[in-house]
Design an enzyme around this catalytic site. Structure first.
Site, PDB file in Angstrom:
ATOM      1  N   PHE A 124     -11.825  29.064  14.584  1.00 26.81           N
ATOM      2  CA  PHE A 124     -12.563  29.619  13.674  1.00 26.81           C
ATOM      3  C   PHE A 124     -12.862  30.945  14.316  1.00 26.81           C
ATOM      4  CE2 PHE A 124     -16.815  30.915  11.997  1.00 26.81           C
ATOM      5  CZ  PHE A 124     -16.572  30.431  10.733  1.00 26.81           C
ATOM      6  N   ASP A 193     -17.274  22.468  18.914  1.00 26.36           N
ATOM      7  CA  ASP A 193     -17.765  22.969  17.845  1.00 26.36           C
ATOM      8  C   ASP A 193     -17.721  21.968  16.794  1.00 26.36           C
ATOM      9  OD1 ASP A 193     -18.545  24.330  15.539  1.00 26.36           O
ATOM     10  OD2 ASP A 193     -17.846  26.324  16.236  1.00 26.36           O
ATOM     11  N   TYR A 218     -26.320  24.426   8.517  1.00 29.26           N
ATOM     12  CA  TYR A 218     -26.438  24.634   6.869  1.00 29.26           C
ATOM     13  C   TYR A 218     -25.116  24.209   6.475  1.00 29.26           C
ATOM     14  CZ  TYR A 218     -23.699  28.824   8.962  1.00 29.26           C
ATOM     15  OH  TYR A 218     -22.941  29.661   9.157  1.00 29.26           O
ATOM     16  N   LYS A 219     -24.225  23.563   6.788  1.00 33.95           N
ATOM     17  CA  LYS A 219     -23.398  22.842   6.219  1.00 33.95           C
ATOM     18  C   LYS A 219     -23.571  21.370   5.548  1.00 33.95           C
ATOM     19  CE  LYS A 219     -20.218  26.027   8.078  1.00 33.95           C
ATOM     20  NZ  LYS A 219     -19.391  26.516   9.520  1.00 33.95           N
ATOM     21  N   ARG A 366     -10.196  25.818  -0.698  1.00 34.98           N
ATOM     22  CA  ARG A 366     -10.954  24.719   0.097  1.00 34.98           C
ATOM     23  C   ARG A 366     -11.903  23.908  -0.902  1.00 34.98           C
ATOM     24  NH1 ARG A 366     -14.143  25.843   5.667  1.00 34.98           N
ATOM     25  NH2 ARG A 366     -15.483  27.185   3.987  1.00 34.98           N
TER      26      ARG A 366
HETATM   27  C1  LIG Z   1     -19.645  27.793  10.007  1.00 40.45           C
HETATM   28  C2  LIG Z   1     -19.217  27.870  11.329  1.00 40.45           C
HETATM   29  C3  LIG Z   1     -19.969  28.540  12.351  1.00 40.45           C
HETATM   30  C4  LIG Z   1     -20.914  29.435  11.926  1.00 40.45           C
HETATM   31  O1  LIG Z   1     -21.478  29.953  13.042  1.00 40.45           O
HETATM   32  P1  LIG Z   1     -22.688  31.156  12.841  1.00 40.45           P
HETATM   33  O2  LIG Z   1     -23.060  31.555  14.061  1.00 40.45           O
HETATM   34  O3  LIG Z   1     -23.803  30.172  12.467  1.00 40.45           O
HETATM   35  O4  LIG Z   1     -22.476  32.012  11.763  1.00 40.45           O
HETATM   36  C5  LIG Z   1     -19.314  28.467  13.555  1.00 40.45           C
HETATM   37  N1  LIG Z   1     -18.110  27.737  13.768  1.00 40.45           N
HETATM   38  C6  LIG Z   1     -17.407  27.013  12.818  1.00 40.45           C
HETATM   39  C7  LIG Z   1     -16.319  26.199  13.289  1.00 40.45           C
HETATM   40  C8  LIG Z   1     -17.863  27.071  11.626  1.00 40.45           C
HETATM   41  O5  LIG Z   1     -17.186  26.586  10.721  1.00 40.45           O
END
Ligand SMILES: *Cc1c(COP(=O)(O)O)cnc(C)c1O
Length: 407
Positions: A124, A193, A218-219, A366
């Site tokens: 990511f 992560d 938030y997911k 997705r």
């Molecule tokens: C959604 C997501 C993030 C989000 O990071 P933020 O700092 O909260 O914007 C980080 N890592 C992964 C793998 C994600 O899917």
């Protein structure tokens, strides 16, 4: 499968009633809970109570009276069962990116002399960007290898291995235990992560030997847009690691107002500034939607939903789209990606018909399955509408091809 057959699966689903915990608009098939979880029904009143009764009426007394000051720890404790950790190993703070910065920096500093942050290409983006910025600051290097070369790349120069457990694009899952063991064998630490894992797959952070982890609120955890993230530090490492972003909230005595920093013990030292109280209220409502539901039931339903989608899409549109996720459901998280050369336009046409997924460059559509509120009829309905859009080339219109800022 027909919609009637899917209806019968929903009727027999032990998690069916959990959907009542969410507000979902009529006529929408929401398959983007892996990007922004749906609104828990209890969230608006939790936000109103926090704003009107606590902030409005109790004012600053709320820090003590309504225990705002303890929320980062108290709400984190409710996550323990969801991620397979002990309550005293978790904390809610900041965003995932900032938490990652804190843990990667702490890990590099805890392994002096080692010069590599090991990650994988196409991780990511924020994970790679944070590591790159940190590498410049700490005079170490980011080594990003192909995803299947990580195990072999761990060596005596590795300070920390930084991986996303469930890949945000393909949904493929890393073997946590194997990576943790190899890292420990080489004397390195691991940072996971869990943004696409927490709340969707069964985790055992303690049992699989994880050192450190972060994850998104938030997911699947449905904490609301921009919800704070969570940090996990295994108890055995908490004394050894230091927070590189020292702030008053992580001080042993924040209200002593002394000049010199002295870290709090346990997870509290990983706080920096004042917690986002309103966001914490929403996140708490999100985490509460998991009450009474076992993570093994969630994982089992996740696999059934995603496999049904793969089967239904391939049966109807197999010659038009290509599965870009692992075929084995045990090797996938809770979303599925299909590639199509005009994936962006196809996704916009789907959204126009009420089927909401998202698009990831260059050509990936997705679809996320949230076991608490996705139904089997949603899966079959989405596959049907996708097949119609592909067969009729409904997507082939200029209005579906203009890229928005957020895809
Ligand atoms: C959604 C997501 C993030 C989000 O990071 P933020 O700092 O909260 O914007 C980080 N890592 C992964 C793998 C994600 O899917």
């Amino acid at each position: 499968m027909t919609l009637d057959e899917a209806d019968r699966l929903d009727a027999a689903d032990p998690l069916a009633s959990a959907r009542e915990r969410f507000c979902l608009p009529d006529g929408v098939i929401y398959l983007d809970g892996n990007s922004l979880g749906a609104l828990p029904k209890s969230a608006p009143s939790a936000l109103a109570t926090t704003a009107e009764r606590q902030w409005g009426a109790d004012l600053i007394a709320s820090w003590n009276k309504n225990r705002w000051i303890d929320w980062p720890v108290e709400i984190a404790a409710k996550l323990a069962r969801i991620v397979g950790a002990r309550p005293n190993e978790l904390l809610i703070a900041d965003s995932t990116s900032v938490c990652l910065f804190k843990l990667l920096a702490a890990a590099v500093r805890a392994r002096p002399g080692r010069r590599t942050i090991l990650s994988h290409r196409a991780n990511f983006p924020t994970d790679l960007y944070v590591a790159q910025g940190l590498a410049d600051m700490l005079a170490v290097e980011v080594k990003a290898v192909a995803p299947d070369e990580v195990l072999d790349a761990i060596d005596g120069d590795t300070a920390v291995v930084s991986l996303t457990h469930v890949d945000y694009r393909s949904a493929s899952i890393y073997d946590m235990r194997a990576i943790n063991e190899a890292a420990h064998e080489a004397g390195a630490l691991t940072v996971w992560d869990l943004s696409h894992s927490a709340g969707a797959v069964e985790l055992d952070l303690g049992g699989s030997g994880c050192d450190l982890a972060v994850g998104c609120g938030y997911k699947y955890l449905t904490g609301g847009p921009g919800a704070p993230a969570f940090i996990y530090v295994a108890e055995r490492l908490q004394d050894e690691l230091a927070n590189p972003l020292q702030g008053w909230m992580g001080h042993a005595e924040p209200f002593a107002f002394v000049d010199d920093y002295r870290p709090a013990s346990g997870m509290l030292k990983f706080l920096t500034g004042t917690p986002s109280v309103l966001s914490l209220a929403a996140l708490d409502a999100g985490i509460t939607t998991f009450d009474g539901i076992s993570m093994s039931d969630i994982e089992a339903k996740s696999r059934k939903l995603s496999q049904l989608f793969v089967d239904e899409v391939e049966a109807r549109s197999g010659n038009e789209v290509r599965l870009a996720s692992p075929r084995d459901p045990t090797q996938r998280g809770s979303h599925v990606v299909f590639a199509h050369p005009e994936g962006y336009a196809v996704m916009q046409a789907l959204i126009a018909r009420g089927v909401i997924g998202d698009f990831r460059a260059p050509d990936l559509m997705r679809f996320g399955f949230t076991p608490l509120y996705t139904r089997y009829v949603d899966v079959v309905g989405a596959a049907e509408i996708l097949a119609e859009i592909l067969a009729s080339r409904e997507w082939d219109q200029p209005r579906f091809k203009a890229r928005a800022k957020v895809t």
